[in-house]
Write a protein that holds these residues in place. Structure first.
Motif, mmCIF file in Angstrom:
data_model
loop_
_atom_site.group_PDB
_atom_site.id
_atom_site.type_symbol
_atom_site.label_atom_id
_atom_site.label_comp_id
_atom_site.label_asym_id
_atom_site.label_seq_id
_atom_site.Cartn_x
_atom_site.Cartn_y
_atom_site.Cartn_z
ATOM 1 N N VAL A 1 0.861 -1.178 0.000
ATOM 2 C CA VAL A 1 0.000 0.000 0.000
ATOM 3 C C VAL A 1 0.896 1.226 0.000
ATOM 4 C CG1 VAL A 1 -1.766 1.282 1.251
ATOM 5 C CG2 VAL A 1 -1.826 -1.212 1.256
ATOM 6 N N ASP A 2 0.715 2.093 -0.981
ATOM 7 C CA ASP A 2 1.492 3.331 -1.093
ATOM 8 C C ASP A 2 2.993 3.072 -1.016
ATOM 9 O OD1 ASP A 2 -0.843 4.850 -1.330
ATOM 10 O OD2 ASP A 2 -0.986 5.135 0.849
ATOM 11 N N GLY A 3 3.444 1.997 -1.660
ATOM 12 C CA GLY A 3 4.867 1.693 -1.717
ATOM 13 C C GLY A 3 5.437 1.056 -0.471
ATOM 14 N N VAL A 4 4.595 0.660 0.470
ATOM 15 C CA VAL A 4 5.059 0.024 1.704
ATOM 16 C C VAL A 4 4.533 -1.403 1.749
ATOM 17 C CG1 VAL A 4 5.016 0.100 4.231
ATOM 18 C CG2 VAL A 4 5.137 2.228 2.929
ATOM 19 N N ALA A 5 5.440 -2.363 1.977
ATOM 20 C CA ALA A 5 5.057 -3.762 2.142
ATOM 21 C C ALA A 5 4.528 -3.939 3.560
ATOM 22 C CB ALA A 5 6.259 -4.666 1.904
ATOM 23 N N LEU A 6 3.356 -4.577 3.670
ATOM 24 C CA LEU A 6 2.661 -4.715 4.952
ATOM 25 C C LEU A 6 2.236 -6.147 5.195
ATOM 26 C CD1 LEU A 6 -0.048 -1.945 4.358
ATOM 27 C CD2 LEU A 6 2.001 -1.653 5.747
ATOM 28 N N LEU A 7 1.999 -6.433 6.453
ATOM 29 C CA LEU A 7 1.163 -7.566 6.826
ATOM 30 C C LEU A 7 -0.155 -6.969 7.274
ATOM 31 C CD1 LEU A 7 3.374 -10.070 8.838
ATOM 32 C CD2 LEU A 7 2.555 -10.253 6.490
ATOM 33 N N LYS A 8 -1.267 -7.553 6.835
ATOM 34 C CA LYS A 8 -2.601 -7.035 7.161
ATOM 35 C C LYS A 8 -3.488 -8.179 7.632
ATOM 36 C CE LYS A 8 -4.572 -4.236 4.280
ATOM 37 N NZ LYS A 8 -5.094 -3.483 3.135
ATOM 38 N N HIS A 9 -4.389 -7.843 8.539
ATOM 39 C CA HIS A 9 -5.370 -8.801 9.045
ATOM 40 C C HIS A 9 -6.646 -8.030 9.360
ATOM 41 C CE1 HIS A 9 -6.740 -12.483 10.973
ATOM 42 N NE2 HIS A 9 -7.105 -11.784 12.030
ATOM 43 N N THR A 10 -7.801 -8.635 9.090
ATOM 44 C CA THR A 10 -9.070 -7.966 9.323
ATOM 45 C C THR A 10 -9.944 -8.830 10.225
ATOM 46 O OG1 THR A 10 -8.908 -7.012 7.113
ATOM 47 C CG2 THR A 10 -11.047 -6.893 8.191
ATOM 48 N N VAL A 11 -10.564 -8.169 11.216
ATOM 49 C CA VAL A 11 -11.480 -8.864 12.119
ATOM 50 C C VAL A 11 -12.787 -8.090 12.184
ATOM 51 C CG1 VAL A 11 -9.677 -9.912 13.534
ATOM 52 C CG2 VAL A 11 -10.573 -7.687 14.174
ATOM 53 N N PRO A 12 -13.930 -8.804 12.289
ATOM 54 C CA PRO A 12 -15.209 -8.101 12.430
ATOM 55 C C PRO A 12 -15.304 -7.467 13.812
ATOM 56 C CG PRO A 12 -15.545 -10.491 12.352
ATOM 57 C CD PRO A 12 -14.084 -10.238 12.200
ATOM 58 N N LEU A 13 -15.618 -6.193 13.841
ATOM 59 C CA LEU A 13 -15.710 -5.451 15.093
ATOM 60 C C LEU A 13 -16.809 -6.006 15.984
ATOM 61 C CD1 LEU A 13 -14.761 -3.056 16.813
ATOM 62 C CD2 LEU A 13 -16.283 -1.590 15.493
ATOM 63 N N GLU A 14 -17.949 -6.333 15.410
ATOM 64 C CA GLU A 14 -19.082 -6.777 16.232
ATOM 65 C C GLU A 14 -18.845 -8.132 16.878
ATOM 66 O OE1 GLU A 14 -21.892 -8.611 12.700
ATOM 67 O OE2 GLU A 14 -22.077 -6.510 13.246
ATOM 68 N N ASP A 15 -17.903 -8.925 16.377
ATOM 69 C CA ASP A 15 -17.608 -10.228 16.967
ATOM 70 C C ASP A 15 -16.656 -10.160 18.152
ATOM 71 O OD1 ASP A 15 -19.283 -11.405 15.176
ATOM 72 O OD2 ASP A 15 -17.707 -12.324 13.962
ATOM 73 N N GLU B 1 -6.481 -7.981 20.889
ATOM 74 C CA GLU B 1 -5.071 -7.974 21.297
ATOM 75 C C GLU B 1 -4.293 -9.158 20.725
ATOM 76 O OE1 GLU B 1 -1.723 -6.432 23.322
ATOM 77 O OE2 GLU B 1 -3.679 -5.525 23.044
ATOM 78 N N ARG B 2 -4.887 -10.327 20.737
ATOM 79 C CA ARG B 2 -4.147 -11.507 20.279
ATOM 80 C C ARG B 2 -3.746 -11.421 18.807
ATOM 81 N NH1 ARG B 2 -5.390 -17.905 20.823
ATOM 82 N NH2 ARG B 2 -3.293 -18.527 20.279
ATOM 83 N N PRO B 3 -4.667 -11.176 17.865
ATOM 84 C CA PRO B 3 -4.213 -11.048 16.471
ATOM 85 C C PRO B 3 -3.297 -9.843 16.271
ATOM 86 C CG PRO B 3 -6.588 -10.650 16.621
ATOM 87 C CD PRO B 3 -6.128 -11.114 17.968
ATOM 88 N N LEU B 4 -3.520 -8.770 17.033
ATOM 89 C CA LEU B 4 -2.650 -7.598 16.943
ATOM 90 C C LEU B 4 -1.210 -7.975 17.277
ATOM 91 C CD1 LEU B 4 -2.119 -4.461 16.858
ATOM 92 C CD2 LEU B 4 -2.645 -4.498 19.307
ATOM 93 N N THR B 5 -0.990 -8.601 18.421
ATOM 94 C CA THR B 5 0.382 -8.913 18.828
ATOM 95 C C THR B 5 1.008 -9.979 17.934
ATOM 96 O OG1 THR B 5 -0.429 -10.428 20.546
ATOM 97 C CG2 THR B 5 0.072 -8.163 21.215
ATOM 98 N N MET B 6 0.206 -10.926 17.455
ATOM 99 C CA MET B 6 0.746 -11.935 16.537
ATOM 100 C C MET B 6 1.180 -11.297 15.218
ATOM 101 S SD MET B 6 -1.952 -15.025 17.249
ATOM 102 C CE MET B 6 -1.228 -16.169 16.085
ATOM 103 N N LEU B 7 0.356 -10.409 14.682
ATOM 104 C CA LEU B 7 0.676 -9.736 13.422
ATOM 105 C C LEU B 7 1.915 -8.862 13.573
ATOM 106 C CD1 LEU B 7 -0.709 -9.133 10.478
ATOM 107 C CD2 LEU B 7 -1.035 -6.915 11.530
ATOM 108 N N VAL B 8 1.982 -8.106 14.656
ATOM 109 C CA VAL B 8 3.118 -7.203 14.883
ATOM 110 C C VAL B 8 4.416 -7.985 15.057
ATOM 111 C CG1 VAL B 8 4.084 -5.572 16.552
ATOM 112 C CG2 VAL B 8 1.759 -5.267 15.721
#
Length: 130
Positions: A85-99, A107-114
Protein backbone atom coordinates in the motif's frame (compact mmCIF):
# COMPACT_ATOMS: atom_id res chain seq x y z
CA UNK A 1 -20.79 -5.43 21.49
CA UNK A 2 -17.46 -3.67 21.05
CA UNK A 3 -17.47 -0.25 19.37
CA UNK A 4 -14.79 1.71 17.53
CA UNK A 5 -14.65 4.06 20.54
CA UNK A 6 -13.89 1.07 22.77
CA UNK A 7 -10.99 0.13 20.51
CA UNK A 8 -9.63 3.71 20.53
CA UNK A 9 -9.76 3.84 24.32
CA UNK A 10 -8.16 0.40 24.62
CA UNK A 11 -5.25 1.42 22.38
CA UNK A 12 -4.78 4.81 24.06
CA UNK A 13 -4.37 3.23 27.50
CA UNK A 14 -1.85 0.60 26.36
CA UNK A 15 0.27 2.02 23.55
CA UNK A 16 2.01 5.16 22.35
CA UNK A 17 -0.41 6.68 19.83
CA UNK A 18 1.49 8.44 17.04
CA UNK A 19 -1.42 9.61 14.92
CA UNK A 20 -5.20 9.43 15.07
CA UNK A 21 -8.21 10.34 12.93
CA UNK A 22 -11.90 9.48 13.19
CA UNK A 23 -11.34 6.23 11.32
CA UNK A 24 -7.81 5.04 12.14
CA UNK A 25 -5.02 4.97 14.69
CA UNK A 26 -1.28 4.59 14.21
CA UNK A 27 0.67 3.51 17.26
CA UNK A 28 3.92 1.87 18.35
CA UNK A 29 4.54 -1.40 20.17
CA UNK A 30 7.77 -2.58 21.75
CA UNK A 31 9.03 -5.87 20.35
CA UNK A 32 12.02 -8.08 21.10
CA UNK A 33 15.66 -6.96 21.30
CA UNK A 34 14.83 -3.26 21.88
CA UNK A 35 13.02 -3.05 18.56
CA UNK A 36 9.70 -1.29 18.00
CA UNK A 37 6.98 -1.77 15.43
CA UNK A 38 4.37 0.64 14.13
CA UNK A 39 0.86 -0.60 13.56
CA UNK A 40 -2.27 0.97 12.12
CA UNK A 41 -5.84 0.01 12.90
CA UNK A 42 -8.53 1.23 10.53
CA UNK A 43 -12.23 1.18 11.26
CA UNK A 44 -13.94 0.04 8.07
CA UNK A 45 -17.74 0.28 8.21
CA UNK A 46 -19.74 -2.00 5.95
CA UNK A 47 -23.06 -1.49 4.21
CA UNK A 48 -24.93 -3.59 6.81
CA UNK A 49 -24.08 -1.14 9.59
CA UNK A 50 -21.44 -3.40 11.10
CA UNK A 51 -17.78 -2.74 10.94
CA UNK A 52 -14.37 -4.26 10.59
CA UNK A 53 -10.96 -3.60 12.09
CA UNK A 54 -8.12 -3.73 9.61
CA UNK A 55 -4.81 -4.21 11.44
CA UNK A 56 -1.64 -3.56 9.43
CA UNK A 57 2.05 -3.34 10.22
CA UNK A 58 4.86 -2.37 7.86
CA UNK A 59 7.61 -4.76 6.86
CA UNK A 60 9.61 -2.33 4.70
CA UNK A 61 9.54 -0.18 1.61
CA UNK A 62 8.24 -2.39 -1.19
CA UNK A 63 11.13 -1.58 -3.52
CA UNK A 64 13.65 -2.62 -0.86
CA UNK A 65 12.29 -6.09 0.01
CA UNK A 66 12.32 -9.32 -1.95
CA UNK A 67 8.63 -9.82 -2.81
CA UNK A 68 8.98 -13.57 -3.28
CA UNK A 69 10.59 -13.99 0.12
CA UNK A 70 7.95 -11.76 1.71
CA UNK A 71 5.20 -13.99 0.29
CA UNK A 72 7.00 -17.11 1.54
CA UNK A 73 7.26 -15.62 5.02
CA UNK A 74 3.65 -14.43 4.98
CA UNK A 75 2.62 -17.99 4.14
CA UNK A 76 3.96 -19.09 7.52
CA UNK A 77 1.76 -16.64 9.48
CA UNK A 78 -1.27 -17.78 11.40
CA UNK A 79 -2.83 -14.32 10.98
CA UNK A 80 -2.35 -11.78 8.23
CA UNK A 81 -1.41 -11.65 4.61
CA UNK A 82 1.10 -9.63 2.60
CA UNK A 83 0.11 -6.47 0.74
CA UNK A 84 1.68 -3.34 -0.73
CA UNK A 85 0.00 0.00 0.00
CA UNK A 86 1.49 3.33 -1.09
CA UNK A 87 4.87 1.69 -1.72
CA UNK A 88 5.06 0.02 1.70
CA UNK A 89 5.06 -3.76 2.14
CA UNK A 90 2.66 -4.72 4.95
CA UNK A 91 1.16 -7.57 6.83
CA UNK A 92 -2.60 -7.03 7.16
CA UNK A 93 -5.37 -8.80 9.05
CA UNK A 94 -9.07 -7.97 9.32
CA UNK A 95 -11.48 -8.86 12.12
CA UNK A 96 -15.21 -8.10 12.43
CA UNK A 97 -15.71 -5.45 15.09
CA UNK A 98 -19.08 -6.78 16.23
CA UNK A 99 -17.61 -10.23 16.97
CA UNK A 100 -15.18 -8.86 19.55
CA UNK A 101 -16.96 -9.66 22.78
CA UNK A 102 -13.88 -8.56 24.73
CA UNK A 103 -11.02 -6.42 23.55
CA UNK A 104 -8.54 -9.15 24.37
CA UNK A 105 -9.85 -10.79 21.17
CA UNK A 106 -8.36 -7.78 19.37
CA UNK A 107 -5.07 -7.97 21.30
CA UNK A 108 -4.15 -11.51 20.28
CA UNK A 109 -4.21 -11.05 16.47
CA UNK A 110 -2.65 -7.60 16.94
CA UNK A 111 0.38 -8.91 18.83
CA UNK A 112 0.75 -11.94 16.54
CA UNK A 113 0.68 -9.74 13.42
CA UNK A 114 3.12 -7.20 14.88
CA UNK A 115 5.58 -9.90 15.97
CA UNK A 116 5.56 -11.39 12.46
CA UNK A 117 5.90 -8.00 10.75
CA UNK A 118 8.85 -7.09 12.97
CA UNK A 119 10.58 -10.44 12.36
CA UNK A 120 10.03 -10.09 8.61
CA UNK A 121 11.31 -6.51 8.64
CA UNK A 122 14.43 -7.67 10.48
CA UNK A 123 15.04 -10.54 8.05
CA UNK A 124 14.25 -8.67 4.84
CA UNK A 125 15.81 -5.28 5.60
CA UNK A 126 18.06 -5.81 8.62
CA UNK A 127 16.69 -2.47 9.85
CA UNK A 128 14.10 -1.16 12.30
CA UNK A 129 12.48 1.64 10.28
CA UNK A 130 8.91 0.82 11.23
Amino acid sequence: MTTWTDVINYVRTRYEVLEETDSWLRFRLDTENSRTQQVAVHHVPDEDGGGWLEISSAVGHADKVDPGRLLELAGTCLVGGAAVVDGVALLKHTVPLEDLSVLEEFERPLTMLVASADAFEHELTEKDHF
